[in-house]
Write a protein that holds these residues in place. Structure first.
Motif, mmCIF file in Angstrom:
data_model
loop_
_atom_site.group_PDB
_atom_site.id
_atom_site.type_symbol
_atom_site.label_atom_id
_atom_site.label_comp_id
_atom_site.label_asym_id
_atom_site.label_seq_id
_atom_site.Cartn_x
_atom_site.Cartn_y
_atom_site.Cartn_z
ATOM 1 N N GLU A 1 0.862 -1.182 0.000
ATOM 2 C CA GLU A 1 0.000 0.000 0.000
ATOM 3 C C GLU A 1 0.893 1.224 0.000
ATOM 4 O O GLU A 1 1.854 1.304 0.777
ATOM 5 N N PHE A 2 0.605 2.191 -0.877
ATOM 6 C CA PHE A 2 1.481 3.344 -1.033
ATOM 7 C C PHE A 2 1.515 4.197 0.224
ATOM 8 O O PHE A 2 0.534 4.331 0.943
ATOM 9 N N GLY A 3 2.687 4.775 0.475
ATOM 10 C CA GLY A 3 2.849 5.662 1.613
ATOM 11 C C GLY A 3 4.259 5.587 2.161
ATOM 12 O O GLY A 3 5.119 4.889 1.636
ATOM 13 N N TYR A 4 4.493 6.337 3.236
ATOM 14 C CA TYR A 4 5.783 6.308 3.905
ATOM 15 C C TYR A 4 5.544 6.257 5.408
ATOM 16 O O TYR A 4 4.967 7.198 5.966
ATOM 17 N N PRO A 5 5.972 5.182 6.099
ATOM 18 C CA PRO A 5 6.479 3.963 5.479
ATOM 19 C C PRO A 5 5.346 3.186 4.809
ATOM 20 O O PRO A 5 4.194 3.271 5.240
ATOM 21 N N ALA A 6 5.669 2.440 3.770
ATOM 22 C CA ALA A 6 4.652 1.662 3.061
ATOM 23 C C ALA A 6 4.063 0.594 3.984
ATOM 24 O O ALA A 6 4.772 0.011 4.805
ATOM 25 N N THR A 7 2.758 0.380 3.849
ATOM 26 C CA THR A 7 2.111 -0.713 4.570
ATOM 27 C C THR A 7 2.214 -1.966 3.708
ATOM 28 O O THR A 7 1.664 -2.008 2.603
ATOM 29 N N CYS A 8 2.943 -2.946 4.197
ATOM 30 C CA CYS A 8 3.228 -4.147 3.397
ATOM 31 C C CYS A 8 2.760 -5.405 4.125
ATOM 32 O O CYS A 8 2.802 -5.473 5.355
ATOM 33 N N PHE A 9 2.344 -6.395 3.337
ATOM 34 C CA PHE A 9 1.930 -7.684 3.880
ATOM 35 C C PHE A 9 2.490 -8.803 3.022
ATOM 36 O O PHE A 9 2.759 -8.621 1.826
ATOM 37 N N LEU A 10 2.604 -9.973 3.637
ATOM 38 C CA LEU A 10 3.104 -11.157 2.949
ATOM 39 C C LEU A 10 2.141 -12.318 3.210
ATOM 40 O O LEU A 10 1.694 -12.521 4.343
ATOM 41 N N LEU A 11 1.791 -13.032 2.165
ATOM 42 C CA LEU A 11 0.932 -14.214 2.284
ATOM 43 C C LEU A 11 1.687 -15.412 1.732
ATOM 44 O O LEU A 11 1.973 -15.488 0.541
ATOM 45 N N ARG A 12 2.032 -16.362 2.617
ATOM 46 C CA ARG A 12 2.707 -17.585 2.177
ATOM 47 C C ARG A 12 1.643 -18.626 1.866
ATOM 48 O O ARG A 12 1.291 -19.451 2.699
ATOM 49 N N ASP A 13 1.112 -18.541 0.678
ATOM 50 C CA ASP A 13 0.003 -19.425 0.299
ATOM 51 C C ASP A 13 -0.036 -19.553 -1.221
ATOM 52 O O ASP A 13 -0.408 -18.607 -1.915
ATOM 53 N N PRO A 14 0.331 -20.711 -1.764
ATOM 54 C CA PRO A 14 0.344 -20.865 -3.232
ATOM 55 C C PRO A 14 -1.032 -20.804 -3.870
ATOM 56 O O PRO A 14 -1.141 -20.576 -5.077
ATOM 57 N N SER A 15 -2.100 -20.979 -3.072
ATOM 58 C CA SER A 15 -3.454 -20.911 -3.645
ATOM 59 C C SER A 15 -3.917 -19.465 -3.804
ATOM 60 O O SER A 15 -4.927 -19.211 -4.462
ATOM 61 N N TRP A 16 -3.194 -18.511 -3.213
ATOM 62 C CA TRP A 16 -3.532 -17.088 -3.223
ATOM 63 C C TRP A 16 -4.889 -16.817 -2.565
ATOM 64 O O TRP A 16 -5.542 -15.816 -2.840
ATOM 65 N N CYS A 17 -5.314 -17.699 -1.670
ATOM 66 C CA CYS A 17 -6.655 -17.574 -1.085
ATOM 67 C C CYS A 17 -6.619 -17.918 0.396
ATOM 68 O O CYS A 17 -6.760 -19.089 0.763
ATOM 69 N N PRO A 18 -6.431 -16.920 1.269
ATOM 70 C CA PRO A 18 -6.469 -17.203 2.707
ATOM 71 C C PRO A 18 -7.809 -17.816 3.094
ATOM 72 O O PRO A 18 -8.862 -17.366 2.663
ATOM 73 N N GLY A 19 -7.762 -18.823 3.892
ATOM 74 C CA GLY A 19 -8.989 -19.529 4.256
ATOM 75 C C GLY A 19 -9.108 -20.825 3.497
ATOM 76 O O GLY A 19 -9.367 -21.878 4.081
ATOM 77 N N ARG A 20 -8.956 -20.770 2.189
ATOM 78 C CA ARG A 20 -8.958 -22.008 1.396
ATOM 79 C C ARG A 20 -7.589 -22.659 1.438
ATOM 80 O O ARG A 20 -7.460 -23.877 1.476
ATOM 81 N N GLY A 21 -6.545 -21.793 1.440
ATOM 82 C CA GLY A 21 -5.193 -22.313 1.460
ATOM 83 C C GLY A 21 -4.655 -22.424 2.869
ATOM 84 O O GLY A 21 -5.401 -22.493 3.844
ATOM 85 N N GLN A 22 -3.324 -22.364 2.981
ATOM 86 C CA GLN A 22 -2.689 -22.650 4.262
ATOM 87 C C GLN A 22 -2.131 -21.406 4.955
ATOM 88 O O GLN A 22 -1.636 -21.502 6.073
ATOM 89 N N GLY A 23 -2.222 -20.253 4.316
ATOM 90 C CA GLY A 23 -1.537 -19.092 4.860
ATOM 91 C C GLY A 23 -2.448 -18.029 5.416
ATOM 92 O O GLY A 23 -3.666 -18.029 5.208
ATOM 93 N N THR A 24 -1.839 -17.103 6.142
ATOM 94 C CA THR A 24 -2.516 -15.897 6.620
ATOM 95 C C THR A 24 -1.629 -14.693 6.290
ATOM 96 O O THR A 24 -0.411 -14.820 6.114
ATOM 97 N N TRP A 25 -2.248 -13.514 6.221
ATOM 98 C CA TRP A 25 -1.501 -12.306 5.902
ATOM 99 C C TRP A 25 -0.624 -11.904 7.081
ATOM 100 O O TRP A 25 -1.096 -11.797 8.207
ATOM 101 N N LEU A 26 0.656 -11.648 6.805
ATOM 102 C CA LEU A 26 1.611 -11.241 7.831
ATOM 103 C C LEU A 26 2.136 -9.849 7.513
ATOM 104 O O LEU A 26 2.562 -9.586 6.386
ATOM 105 N N PRO A 27 2.116 -8.922 8.485
ATOM 106 C CA PRO A 27 2.651 -7.589 8.218
ATOM 107 C C PRO A 27 4.166 -7.622 8.048
ATOM 108 O O PRO A 27 4.866 -8.411 8.695
ATOM 109 N N VAL A 28 4.667 -6.765 7.173
ATOM 110 C CA VAL A 28 6.104 -6.609 6.973
ATOM 111 C C VAL A 28 6.461 -5.159 7.263
ATOM 112 O O VAL A 28 5.902 -4.236 6.648
#
Length: 369
Positions: free
Chosen positions: A262-289
């Protein structure tokens, strides 16, 4: 340098004003001193002269440049119809430049600015605050280390408010284009299409755009970019489809997850470790960076556009001393103009176009029907 850099500020009250606080940032840069203001509106230049402590003000920026022997000029107006002339004039007087975005109206104007600075070995920084965010640098490192696998796609959208479509591409899309290159490198091809009220834009749809953009059209557009490393980029904007929280930002899709910026300073960033790209269906959750890493608290005390401007100007000053390019420089700025123009040029020709663009003028001025 032992002395402070002499700074002049160009504003245009009522026509882009002083952009996103390109006037007040200098109060926080001890290596610089604002010595003059130029603004065609007396009330505007008087106000900025007061907040900056500048000794002198001018109605015409050309007079300021001729008289003041400046080291650095802030081209502050948000409107871009005079950006080319202001930056070229600053360069002709031997001044480095800090400019608000968008950069200018056409690739040809960008070429003029770059040429004028190159001839005199001058530095130019553009106000892409997100590029300077430490959290973005951390996220980029994680992507390069394979946290989301092989990068497949980069997707961006504008704010999609009343400016959605062509204006959104110019005003907010410049940020998106810049971040696409931060992640994926330089594009080699673009295919775009522009629509007005559901129909492909024609010559009859072209009108003068807001904020000095020049000829403009479209309430809905979409573009696909091909990057040299095989990554595909997407940009789209549709008028009056903006929501809160906004979709304005960039997402990076990899074979094993997603990175969100997300644009800004500092940028709001997240990481999802999930190859399905679908939290809930896949194995990951969004993690702040943050600037400190994954799921770590953010310790940067100052945030917002003004804090981002401080980071940009500090880097610009250092780049002058070290004789290197700023982190967000005139070549990066020219790329954004070229990527935006490519959408309209591809629409005009109804086929993909390659970079660098052969046609350097505004493509909408060349529509024949």
């Amino acid at each position: 340098m032992s002395r402070k850099l002499r700074v002049g500020i160009i504003g245009r009250t009522g026509k882009g004003d002083y952009g996103h606080w390109l006037d007040s940032v200098w109060n926080q840069i001890p290596e610089t001193e604002v010595v003059a203001i130029a603004d065609e509106v007396e009330a505007g230049r008087a106000y900025v002269q007061k907040i900056t402590g500048a000794a002198t003000s001018y109605a015409d920026y050309r007079t300021m440049l001729a008289k003041e022997k400046l080291d650095l000029v802030a081209v502050a107006p948000r409107w871009i119809d005079q950006h080319r002339d202001m930056m070229v004039a600053a360069a002709e007087h031997g001044c480095h430049v800090f400019a608000d975005k968008p950069f200018c109206r056409t690739p040809a104007e960008a070429d003029d600015i770059v040429r004028a600075c190159e001839m005199r070995h001058l530095k130019l920084a553009i106000a892409f605050q997100t590029r300077y965010s430490p959290s973005l640098q951390v996220l980029k490192g994680l992507i390069q280390a394979g946290e989301i696998g092989d990068v497949l796609e980069v997707r961006g959208r504008g704010k999609e408010d009343h400016r959605g479509g062509g204006e959104d591409l110019w005003v907010l899309g410049s940020h998106v284009m810049d971040l696409m290159r931060v992640i994926a490198g330089d594009p080699v091809e673009c295919y775009g299409a522009v629509y007005a009220k559901g129909q492909r834009v024609t010559k009859a749809d072209v009108a003068e755009g807001n904020e000095g953009i020049g000829p403009l059209a479209g309430d809905h557009l979409q573009a696909t970019y091909r990057f040299a490393n095989g990554v595909t980029g997407f940009f789209a904007s549709r008028r009056d489809q903006g929501i809160e929280p906004s979709r304005f930002g960039v997402q990076v899709f990899g074979s094993r997850g997603i990175a969100d910026i997300e644009f800004g300073y500092p940028a709001t960033c997240f990481l999802l470790r999930d190859p399905s790209w679908c939290p809930g269906r896949g194995q990951g959750t969004w993690l702040p960076v943050t600037s400190n890493g994954i799921n770590e608290p953010e310790t940067i005390e100052r945030s917002g556009v003004e804090a981002g401007n401080v980071a940009i100007v500090n880097d610009l000053v250092q780049s002058i001393h070290e004789q290197r390019q700023p982190r967000s420089n005139m070549y990066d700025a020219r790329w954004t103009v070229e990527m935006i123009s490519a959408v309209f040029e591809s629409h005009r020709l109804n086929r993909p176009v390659t970079f660098p663009l052969t046609q350097r003028e505004n493509p909408l001025t060349l529509l024949t029907r």
